[in-house]
Design a protein around this motif. Structure first.
Motif, short mmCIF file in Angstrom:
data_model
loop_
_atom_site.label_atom_id
_atom_site.label_comp_id
_atom_site.label_asym_id
_atom_site.label_seq_id
_atom_site.Cartn_x
_atom_site.Cartn_y
_atom_site.Cartn_z
N GLU A 40 56.67 46.68 60.72
CA GLU A 40 55.94 48.03 59.87
C GLU A 40 54.66 47.48 59.54
OE1 GLU A 40 56.32 51.42 59.80
OE2 GLU A 40 58.18 51.08 58.89
N LYS A 67 47.72 56.40 42.54
CA LYS A 67 48.00 57.49 43.66
C LYS A 67 46.71 57.67 44.51
CE LYS A 67 50.89 60.31 40.71
NZ LYS A 67 52.26 60.71 41.42
N GLY A 68 45.88 56.98 44.19
CA GLY A 68 44.65 57.01 45.22
C GLY A 68 44.91 56.16 46.52
N PHE A 69 45.90 55.37 46.59
CA PHE A 69 45.99 54.79 47.80
C PHE A 69 46.56 55.64 48.83
CE2 PHE A 69 46.25 51.15 44.81
CZ PHE A 69 45.26 50.03 45.65
N GLU A 70 45.85 55.77 49.91
CA GLU A 70 46.35 56.46 51.13
C GLU A 70 46.97 55.67 52.25
OE1 GLU A 70 42.58 58.54 52.34
OE2 GLU A 70 41.94 58.88 50.20
N PHE A 71 48.00 56.13 52.62
CA PHE A 71 48.97 55.41 53.62
C PHE A 71 48.72 56.30 54.86
CE2 PHE A 71 51.66 52.52 51.23
CZ PHE A 71 51.25 52.62 50.09
N LYS A 72 49.25 55.49 56.16
CA LYS A 72 49.19 56.40 57.13
C LYS A 72 50.38 57.31 57.36
CE LYS A 72 46.03 53.39 59.61
NZ LYS A 72 45.95 51.97 58.99
N LYS A 73 51.47 56.82 56.78
CA LYS A 73 52.85 57.84 56.84
C LYS A 73 53.04 58.42 55.27
CE LYS A 73 55.26 55.44 60.65
NZ LYS A 73 56.10 54.34 60.93
N ALA A 74 53.41 59.61 55.47
CA ALA A 74 53.62 60.20 54.19
C ALA A 74 54.79 59.62 53.25
CB ALA A 74 54.03 61.66 54.49
N LEU A 75 55.97 59.34 54.14
CA LEU A 75 57.05 58.65 53.20
C LEU A 75 56.85 57.39 52.59
CD1 LEU A 75 60.17 59.45 53.22
CD2 LEU A 75 60.60 57.87 55.04
N GLN A 77 53.97 56.48 51.54
CA GLN A 77 53.21 56.92 50.47
C GLN A 77 54.10 57.31 49.07
OE1 GLN A 77 49.48 58.66 51.03
NE2 GLN A 77 49.05 59.00 49.04
N GLU A 78 54.88 58.13 49.86
CA GLU A 78 56.05 58.58 48.59
C GLU A 78 57.00 57.75 47.90
OE1 GLU A 78 56.15 62.92 51.01
OE2 GLU A 78 58.03 61.50 50.78
N LYS A 167 61.44 45.17 55.92
CA LYS A 167 60.07 46.04 56.48
C LYS A 167 58.68 45.81 55.75
CE LYS A 167 62.40 49.58 59.23
NZ LYS A 167 62.77 51.05 59.37
#
Lengths: 184, 140
Positions: A40, A67-75, A77-78, A167
């Motif tokens: 991953e 909360k300002g970290f931006e991930f490529k996958k929504a899951l 980030q959650e 992962k």
């Protein structure tokens, strides 16, 4: 005569130190980390880190919103926010410390200066003493700081459940990149 | 058709649905904030005021939600790495609104001018000194 000289010298010294007591600031620092494994890719970015340093004392601070970290996958980030970092409870991460060798950095002269920051890193509500190498790059009025260091998740009480253990790397490689301008 | 056959088909169908749903959840991209309906629209001064008055309450109201903030541009920062940030004046000298844009919004940010009034949509992520919005775009 001696007295006068002393007076002039102290006024000059005061003026110089007053001038040198300069603070540098940014609101748009970039903090990213990598906790990828062969299974991953995990490489979120935060583009709104705040940082300030004092050119005289070498005191330096960083703050970033989880909360300002931006991930490529929504899951991802959650999970990162809700399960691992508990960002509702611990909304920010900070570093407060000192550049140990601030006197070796000449902010009037363009160039790269290796530095070491020593201080307290707070992640997930856990505070730890750290010492991190980095670089200051002076280019005219702006100073760029870059640093890279490893964070062992277990050091900060971040537990990864067994199902996804393979992962997520146990070590997060954190990269900091800030471009400062002097505070007028 | 025998009952066991019906049951078997139902189970297989359900399993396939569950698998597809799982794959969907797993590969889901973060929502595009540009197409989301904002939960609130306000001025930069009102947003900063709300956070200064009661950070917890304001956090509950705005954090993780798309909002539209209107204000006067204090600063525009575009980095060579493709990062674009706009800082909105709030009237409070210690706290503004920092808006970090989507990378592909760079060209529209470059058209902006300091001092201009603008409406920006983004996800509120909380407050450091400034209230911070992520994944921003310009609202017409």
């Amino acid at each position: 005569m001696m007295y006068r000289l002393f007076l002039v010298a102290s006024i000059l010294l005061l003026a110089v130190s007053g001038f040198a007591q300069k603070r540098y600031f940014t609101k748009t620092g970039v903090v990213s980390f990598e906790a990828s494994t062969p299974l991953e890719t995990i490489d979120p970015v935060n583009k709104s880190a705040m940082s300030v340093f004092d050119a005289t004392s070498g005191q330096i601070e960083f703050a970033v919103l989880i909360k300002g970290f931006e991930f490529k996958k929504a899951l991802m980030q959650e999970h990162f926010n809700e399960n691992y970092m508990e960002s509702g409870k611990y909304p920010k991460s900070t570093f407060k410390g000192t550049i140990e060798n601030m006197q070796t950095v000449n902010l009037q002269k363009d160039g790269n200066y290796p530095v070491r920051a020593k201080g307290v890193l707070e992640i997930h509500g856990v505070k730890k003493q750290v010492s991190v190498p980095g670089t200051f790059t002076v280019a005219g009025q702006t100073v760029r700081s870059t640093a890279q260091f490893n964070v062992l998740l277990s050091d900060y009480g971040i537990s990864i459940p067994g199902v996804v253990k393979d992962k997520i790397s146990k070590n997060a490689k954190v990269t900091v990149n800030c471009s400062y301008t002097p505070i007028k | 058709m025998a009952v066991w056959k019906k049951t078997a088909i139902t189970i297989v169908l359900l399993a396939v649905c569950a698998l597809l749903y799982g794959i969907y959840l797993y590969t889901r991209k973060p929502a595009d904030v540009r197409v989301q309906t904002p939960v609130a629209e306000m001025t930069a001064a009102a947003l900063v005021g709300d956070f200064s008055a009661d950070e917890t309450a304001a956090g509950k109201k705005y954090i993780d939600h798309a909002i539209v903030v209107k204000g006067k541009i204090a600063e525009i920062k575009t980095d060579t790495n493709g990062e674009a940030t706009v800082i909105l004046e709030s009237g409070d000298p210690l706290s503004s609104v920092t808006c970090s844009f989507y990378d592909d919004e760079m060209s529209s940010v470059q058209k902006l001018k300091v001092g201009q009034e603008v409406s920006i949509k983004g996800i509120c992520t909380g407050k450091l000194a400034d209230v911070i919005l992520n994944k921003c775009s310009i609202e017409d």
